[in-house]
Design an enzyme around this catalytic site. Structure first.
Site, PDB file in Angstrom:
ATOM      1  N   LEU A   1      31.401  23.690 -17.135  1.00 62.80           N
ATOM      2  CA  LEU A   1      30.602  22.728 -17.581  1.00 62.80           C
ATOM      3  C   LEU A   1      31.487  22.131 -19.137  1.00 62.80           C
ATOM      4  O   LEU A   1      31.176  21.674 -19.785  1.00 62.80           O
ATOM      5  CB  LEU A   1      29.421  23.279 -18.388  1.00 62.80           C
ATOM      6  CG  LEU A   1      28.329  23.957 -17.501  1.00 62.80           C
ATOM      7  CD1 LEU A   1      27.227  24.389 -18.172  1.00 62.80           C
ATOM      8  CD2 LEU A   1      27.615  22.740 -16.470  1.00 62.80           C
TER       9      LEU A   1
ATOM     10  N   TYR B   1      48.718  13.726 -11.953  1.00 66.89           N
ATOM     11  CA  TYR B   1      47.438  13.831 -11.246  1.00 66.89           C
ATOM     12  C   TYR B   1      47.578  13.503  -9.711  1.00 66.89           C
ATOM     13  O   TYR B   1      46.972  14.520  -8.921  1.00 66.89           O
ATOM     14  CB  TYR B   1      46.472  12.718 -11.779  1.00 66.89           C
ATOM     15  CG  TYR B   1      45.197  12.735 -11.097  1.00 66.89           C
ATOM     16  CD1 TYR B   1      44.052  13.724 -11.079  1.00 66.89           C
ATOM     17  CD2 TYR B   1      44.813  11.616 -10.085  1.00 66.89           C
ATOM     18  CE1 TYR B   1      42.972  13.599 -10.514  1.00 66.89           C
ATOM     19  CE2 TYR B   1      43.492  11.388  -9.477  1.00 66.89           C
ATOM     20  CZ  TYR B   1      42.685  12.389  -9.661  1.00 66.89           C
ATOM     21  OH  TYR B   1      41.350  12.362  -8.817  1.00 66.89           O
TER      22      TYR B   1
ATOM     23  N   PHE C   1      38.983   6.159  -3.152  1.00 68.26           N
ATOM     24  CA  PHE C   1      39.379   4.961  -3.810  1.00 68.26           C
ATOM     25  C   PHE C   1      38.398   4.888  -5.284  1.00 68.26           C
ATOM     26  O   PHE C   1      38.285   6.103  -6.099  1.00 68.26           O
ATOM     27  CB  PHE C   1      39.260   3.740  -3.100  1.00 68.26           C
ATOM     28  CG  PHE C   1      40.441   3.742  -2.049  1.00 68.26           C
ATOM     29  CD1 PHE C   1      40.395   4.717  -1.275  1.00 68.26           C
ATOM     30  CD2 PHE C   1      41.380   2.611  -2.385  1.00 68.26           C
ATOM     31  CE1 PHE C   1      41.709   4.665  -0.350  1.00 68.26           C
ATOM     32  CE2 PHE C   1      42.487   2.884  -1.498  1.00 68.26           C
ATOM     33  CZ  PHE C   1      42.526   3.838  -0.624  1.00 68.26           C
ATOM     34  N   ASN C   2      38.043   3.774  -5.862  1.00 69.15           N
ATOM     35  CA  ASN C   2      37.144   4.137  -7.059  1.00 69.15           C
ATOM     36  C   ASN C   2      35.808   4.420  -7.126  1.00 69.15           C
ATOM     37  O   ASN C   2      35.171   3.392  -6.757  1.00 69.15           O
ATOM     38  CB  ASN C   2      37.587   2.697  -7.945  1.00 69.15           C
ATOM     39  CG  ASN C   2      39.031   2.632  -8.388  1.00 69.15           C
ATOM     40  OD1 ASN C   2      40.110   2.818  -7.707  1.00 69.15           O
ATOM     41  ND2 ASN C   2      39.099   2.463  -9.910  1.00 69.15           N
TER      42      ASN C   2
ATOM     43  N   ARG D   1      41.136  -3.185  -7.453  1.00 69.21           N
ATOM     44  CA  ARG D   1      40.612  -1.969  -7.144  1.00 69.21           C
ATOM     45  C   ARG D   1      39.245  -1.916  -5.928  1.00 69.21           C
ATOM     46  O   ARG D   1      38.810  -2.944  -5.914  1.00 69.21           O
ATOM     47  CB  ARG D   1      39.847  -1.065  -8.077  1.00 69.21           C
ATOM     48  CG  ARG D   1      41.137  -0.833  -9.047  1.00 69.21           C
ATOM     49  CD  ARG D   1      42.075   0.492  -8.819  1.00 69.21           C
ATOM     50  NE  ARG D   1      43.028   0.702  -9.769  1.00 69.21           N
ATOM     51  CZ  ARG D   1      44.181  -0.129 -10.004  1.00 69.21           C
ATOM     52  NH1 ARG D   1      44.517  -1.081  -9.037  1.00 69.21           N
ATOM     53  NH2 ARG D   1      45.086   0.249 -10.667  1.00 69.21           N
TER      54      ARG D   1
HETATM   55  N1  UFG Z   1      40.595  -1.284 -17.038  1.00 68.22           N
HETATM   56  C1  UFG Z   1      40.870  -2.096 -17.996  1.00 68.22           C
HETATM   57  N2  UFG Z   1      40.109  -2.022 -19.234  1.00 68.22           N
HETATM   58  C2  UFG Z   1      39.534  -0.667 -19.452  1.00 68.22           C
HETATM   59  C3  UFG Z   1      39.425   0.379 -18.427  1.00 68.22           C
HETATM   60  C4  UFG Z   1      40.086  -0.013 -17.312  1.00 68.22           C
HETATM   61  O1  UFG Z   1      41.181  -3.115 -17.729  1.00 68.22           O
HETATM   62  O2  UFG Z   1      39.035  -0.503 -20.505  1.00 68.22           O
HETATM   63  C5  UFG Z   1      41.368  -1.420 -15.732  1.00 68.22           C
HETATM   64  C6  UFG Z   1      42.306  -0.648 -15.157  1.00 68.22           C
HETATM   65  O3  UFG Z   1      43.660  -0.851 -15.848  1.00 68.22           O
HETATM   66  C7  UFG Z   1      42.263  -0.615 -13.748  1.00 68.22           C
HETATM   67  C8  UFG Z   1      41.018  -0.923 -13.575  1.00 68.22           C
HETATM   68  O4  UFG Z   1      40.355  -1.448 -14.758  1.00 68.22           O
HETATM   69  O5  UFG Z   1      43.164  -1.808 -13.300  1.00 68.22           O
HETATM   70  C9  UFG Z   1      40.183   0.345 -13.210  1.00 68.22           C
HETATM   71  O6  UFG Z   1      40.425   1.506 -13.892  1.00 68.22           O
HETATM   72  P1  UFG Z   1      39.867   2.683 -13.934  1.00 68.22           P
HETATM   73  O7  UFG Z   1      40.278   3.474 -15.234  1.00 68.22           O
HETATM   74  O8  UFG Z   1      38.018   2.434 -13.939  1.00 68.22           O
HETATM   75  O9  UFG Z   1      40.064   3.568 -12.551  1.00 68.22           O
HETATM   76  P2  UFG Z   1      41.654   3.722 -12.136  1.00 68.22           P
HETATM   77  O10 UFG Z   1      41.830   2.863 -11.028  1.00 68.22           O
HETATM   78  O11 UFG Z   1      42.501   3.893 -13.058  1.00 68.22           O
HETATM   79  O12 UFG Z   1      41.221   5.215 -11.614  1.00 68.22           O
HETATM   80  C10 UFG Z   1      40.600   5.560 -10.462  1.00 68.22           C
HETATM   81  C11 UFG Z   1      40.222   7.021 -10.567  1.00 68.22           C
HETATM   82  C12 UFG Z   1      41.262   7.963 -10.663  1.00 68.22           C
HETATM   83  C13 UFG Z   1      42.201   8.049  -9.502  1.00 68.22           C
HETATM   84  C14 UFG Z   1      42.733   6.486  -9.606  1.00 68.22           C
HETATM   85  C15 UFG Z   1      43.711   6.221  -8.413  1.00 68.22           C
HETATM   86  O13 UFG Z   1      39.306   6.995 -11.590  1.00 68.22           O
HETATM   87  O14 UFG Z   1      40.656   9.426 -10.674  1.00 68.22           O
HETATM   88  O15 UFG Z   1      41.650   5.469  -9.413  1.00 68.22           O
HETATM   89  O16 UFG Z   1      44.561   5.085  -8.850  1.00 68.22           O
HETATM   90  F1  UFG Z   1      43.313   8.671  -9.683  1.00 68.22           F
END
Ligand code: UFG
Length: 327
Positions: free
Chosen positions: A33, A140, A168-169, A220
């Protein structure tokens, strides 16, 4: 089947628990938790415990005569893993190895493991197949890759059957509207944009508009949590001693940050003001899955292929739970 779900009180784990229970499995959740939510777990199914507590794990696996483990429990913020790698190697590697040992001690020899696209680093080819070299670019991704390797070594030596599912996302929420994403702090794109729509934030900062993509923002592949859940259930059915499945889970469709924000505008009817900021360190420009292998091996078909549909489920959750589970 009797299944122990580690991290079953978290975002993806809680959706998988519901899915498995609806398929008739007997599901138990093991979660400390620290990031999960008691309210996300069905009544009477939660064991609060640490993955490092091997006696407790052994006791739990034996007491419930567990036949398979789904291992979601992990920290999952890429940026944090760069700033504090010890946290990631301790929790995502050492604690996972402890879980594997508890399984070995109790003869539980099936595991579905939450792996990630982050194990590919900055891939050479899009869409990404499972044959893409795994070259992580952050702790990670390295930590997840270590466990993929350990699973394969345990398979060869001890007959473990495993599936490493490379997400993926993960996005969206249960269509029922009562399970969803609730992270503190929130770092993910869609929940942050929806918080703007709810008036909880003034705007969203787009991290970089100078990538070599059509609109300059990162692309993504947003896959619905319930589609991830159905893939876990299908993978479990295939596990026998010695099985090794390494599969990408995505839709095969890429969305840019700008496209996601536009889709959120259409779903919520809110203007969603944006700012443009610097690139976020460690963000690869484009990550899109080729998940044909998962489709053919598992018979899996993602149901949520339109980003708007996925966002609509997330919006239902966020607008009915503006303070997350606490509300
Ligand atoms: N982004 C923004 N502004 C924000 C938040 C995110 O522009 O405030 C962009 C990020 O730069 C990225 C996209 O939105 O280009 C997606 O970002 P997320 O943080 O939602 O997701 P990530 O792609 O960074 O991360 C995800 C998973 C991780 C995993 C990763 C693998 O959440 O656990 O994909 O690359 F490891």
């Amino acid at each position: 089947m009797r299944i122990l779900v580690t991290g079953g009180a978290g975002y993806i784990g809680s959706h998988a628990v519901r899915w498995l229970a609806r398929e008739g499995h007997e599901v138990w959740v093991y979660d400390n938790l620290c990031a999960g939510h008691r309210q996300a777990v069905p009544e009477g199914r939660l064991v609060v415990g640490e993955l490092m507590d091997r006696p407790r794990l052994v006791e739990t696996l034996s007491a419930h005569q567990i036949e398979a483990v789904m291992h979601f429990a992990a920290f999952a913020a890429v940026g944090e893993s760069v700033a504090d790698p010890a946290k990631y190697y301790q929790n995502n590697v050492v604690a996972s190895l402890n879980l594997l040992e508890a399984m070995r001690a109790t003869g539980v020899n099936k595991m579905v493991f939450s792996s990630t696209t982050a194990t590919y680093g900055a891939p050479n080819r899009i869409p990404i197949t499972e044959d893409e070299p795994q070259k992580p670019i952050n702790p990670y991704g390295f930590a997840k890759l270590v466990i993929e390797q350990a699973l394969d070594d345990y398979r060869a030596a001890y007959g473990l059957g495993y599936a490493a599912l490379r997400y993926f996302n993960a996005a969206g929420a249960s269509p029922d509207g009562d399970l969803g994403e609730d992270h503190d702090p929130e770092t993910h794109l869609i929940p942050i944009v929806l918080q703007v729509a709810l008036g909880q934030r003034q705007n969203i900062t787009v991290f970089g508009e100078d990538y070599a993509t059509p609109d300059g923002t990162c692309i993504r592949d947003y896959v619905h949590v319930d589609d991830l859940s159905s893939a876990h259930a299908l993978a479990l059915k295939q596990l026998q001693p010695g099985t090794a499945l390494k599969l990408n889970l995505g839709t095969g469709r890429g969305q840019s940050v700008r496209e996601v924000i536009d889709a959120c505008r259409r779903v919520t009817g809110h203007a969603i003001p944006t700012l443009v900021g610097a690139r976020r360190p460690g963000d690869p420009p484009e990550l899109v899955a080729d998940s044909r292998r998962a489709q053919s091996v598992l018979g899996w078909k993602p149901r949520y292929m339109e980003i708007e549909e996925t966002i609509r489920t997330a919006w239902r959750w966020h607008s009915s739970h503006p303070r997350g589970y606490a509300g």
